[in-house]
Design a protein around this motif. Structure first.
Motif, PDB file in Angstrom:
ATOM      1  N   ALA A  31       0.823  -1.210   0.000  1.00 44.77           N
ATOM      2  CA  ALA A  31       0.000   0.000   0.000  1.00 44.77           C
ATOM      3  C   ALA A  31       0.860   1.264   0.000  1.00 44.77           C
ATOM      4  N   LEU A  32       1.952   1.261   0.791  1.00 49.29           N
ATOM      5  CA  LEU A  32       2.808   2.447   0.855  1.00 49.29           C
ATOM      6  C   LEU A  32       3.552   2.672  -0.462  1.00 49.29           C
ATOM      7  N   SER A  34       2.471   1.811  -3.374  1.00 53.36           N
ATOM      8  CA  SER A  34       1.459   2.316  -4.303  1.00 53.36           C
ATOM      9  C   SER A  34       1.183   3.789  -4.050  1.00 53.36           C
ATOM     10  N   ALA A  35       1.082   4.181  -2.765  1.00 53.88           N
ATOM     11  CA  ALA A  35       0.815   5.580  -2.419  1.00 53.88           C
ATOM     12  C   ALA A  35       1.976   6.477  -2.825  1.00 53.88           C
ATOM     13  N   ILE A 107       0.594  10.883   4.636  1.00 53.03           N
ATOM     14  CA  ILE A 107       0.049   9.868   3.722  1.00 53.03           C
ATOM     15  C   ILE A 107       0.352   8.471   4.244  1.00 53.03           C
ATOM     16  N   GLN A 110      -2.067   7.668   7.097  1.00 52.21           N
ATOM     17  CA  GLN A 110      -3.408   7.372   6.601  1.00 52.21           C
ATOM     18  C   GLN A 110      -3.454   6.006   5.926  1.00 52.21           C
ATOM     19  N   THR A 111      -2.435   5.714   5.128  1.00 55.30           N
ATOM     20  CA  THR A 111      -2.372   4.429   4.429  1.00 55.30           C
ATOM     21  C   THR A 111      -2.284   3.277   5.414  1.00 55.30           C
ATOM     22  N   GLN A 114      -5.669   2.640   7.003  1.00 53.79           N
ATOM     23  CA  GLN A 114      -6.590   1.972   6.082  1.00 53.79           C
ATOM     24  C   GLN A 114      -6.247   0.502   5.909  1.00 53.79           C
ATOM     25  N   VAL A 115      -4.952   0.214   5.765  1.00 55.68           N
ATOM     26  CA  VAL A 115      -4.511  -1.168   5.566  1.00 55.68           C
ATOM     27  C   VAL A 115      -4.841  -2.023   6.778  1.00 55.68           C
TER      28      VAL A 115
END
Length: 374
Positions: A31-32, A34-35, A107, A110-111, A114-115
């Protein structure tokens, strides 16, 4: 980027939820990355993330391939530039350099949140699915939580487990009000976006079977066996039973003392009539019993596979056929035979009453029981 508290929180989650920390870290890494790619699109190429749980660090790296001639500067680096970094690089090698994203902490936080929430949700859903995987064909009690124009939604008491009564599984005339407790038969368990979803039914013949298993110990023990059930929910059910022990009366066991057992099932089904029929391995005898409560004079097999003619007294024809053909229709489903029901006089005119393959003795009363809760 260093945050030991974050990794300590993952340790706590592992203990509390039973979810391995590595599961969170793998999902978080993807996820990180991708962000980061999204935020720095066009300025950096391939990005890798290395997590060190022991040191509590997260480090980003850019990755470029060494080439003779650079076409894509985000993903490629010339051999000359690469050897300026390290003399041993050759074409085809990967050059990895630490990359520090600016203002990326917000970011990342937040990521990570969410994960973690998503993984907790998925894990709880999977656990619920695992617990309910073997519930198909079982009887459950649900509480009506909400209704829409078509479906009824039940809380089955397992957090993320939702029971759904589709229109075809709702009994005509039955009302389902919020907070009502309802016994339902589990048709199918499947995974949905919001968790495990259980398709349940109030119309399935399986519901009748399970209700009798609850009320009749002889059925649960296997002494009395339910062979077949045909049902038109809310109106009438025919159930064929058989005793594996000649000392046990199958019908008596299902009816119970003063009808207590069968009446408990009838009450749960809202007054639905139930015909309890003795099963027979002789299909013609079974057909005669299945047409209960009408008395059958004879049953003869006709030309064709599983086709028979049942003859009844003239004054019992309407009873044998039933309102709108229901009694005969249920008998067909119960036996698996196509049944042509005729009155004695009609059969005699056609010359079809001689040498029947099965005959009920004159004056013999059928052994079946009909119950409507009254």
């Amino acid at each position: 980027m260093t945050n030991k508290d974050f990794f300590l929180a993952l340790d706590d989650l592992e203990k509390e939820k039973g979810i391995p920390k590595e599961v969170f870290l793998e999902a978080l890494e993807n996820a990180l990355v991708s962000a980061c790619k999204k935020q720095y699109a066009g300025t950096v190429g391939a990005v890798e993330l290395k997590l060190n749980a022991e040191k509590g660090t997260l480090e980003f790296y850019t990755v470029k391939t060494v080439v003779d001639e650079v076409v894509d500067r985000e993903k490629e680096i010339s051999l000359e530039e690469a050897r300026a970094i390290k003399k041993t690089y050759k074409v085809g090698d990967k050059v990895t350099e630490k990359f520090v994203p600016k203002d990326f902490s917000r970011i990342a936080a937040q990521t990570a949140k969410q994960v973690i929430l998503q993984k907790i949700h998925e894990t709880e859903r999977d656990a619920a699915m695992s617990e309910f995987a073997d519930k198909e064909g079982e009887l459950l009690v649900g509480v009506v939580r909400k209704k829409d124009l078509k479906n009824i939604y039940l809380d089955l008491g397992k957090g993320q487990i939702e029971g759904v009564l589709l229109p075809s599984d709702q009994v005509p005339g039955e009302e389902y009000n919020v907070n009502d407790k309802v016994k339902v038969f589990v048709k199918k368990v499947k995974s949905g976006y919001n968790g495990a979803q259980v398709l349940v039914s109030r119309t399935s013949p399986g519901l009748v079977r399970k209700l009798f298993e609850e009320e009749v110990p002889e059925i649960k023990q296997g002494t009395v066996e339910i062979k077949e059930i045909s049902r038109e929910a809310g109106s009438r059910t025919k159930m064929a039973i058989y005793s594996n022990d000649p000392r046990v009366d199958a019908i008596g066991a299902c009816v119970g003392n003063k009808g207590a057992r069968v009446n408990a099932v009838v009450a749960e089904l809202g007054g639905e009539k139930i015909d309890i029929i003795p099963w027979s391995e002789d299909p013609l005898e079974f057909i005669a019993k299945a047409l209960s409560p009408a008395k059958v004079l004879s049953v003869t097999q006709l030309d064709g596979e599983k086709t028979a003619m049942a003859v009844v007294p003239d004054d019992k024809l309407s009873l044998a056929i039933g309102k709108d053909g229901q009694n005969a229709r249920l008998a067909v489903r119960l036996t698996g035979w196509k049944i042509d029901v005729k009155s004695r006089s009609a059969a005699e005119k056609l010359g079809l009453t001689t040498a029947p393959e099965h005959t009920e003795a004159e004056g013999e009363e059928p052994a079946e029981e009909e119950h409507d809760g009254e």
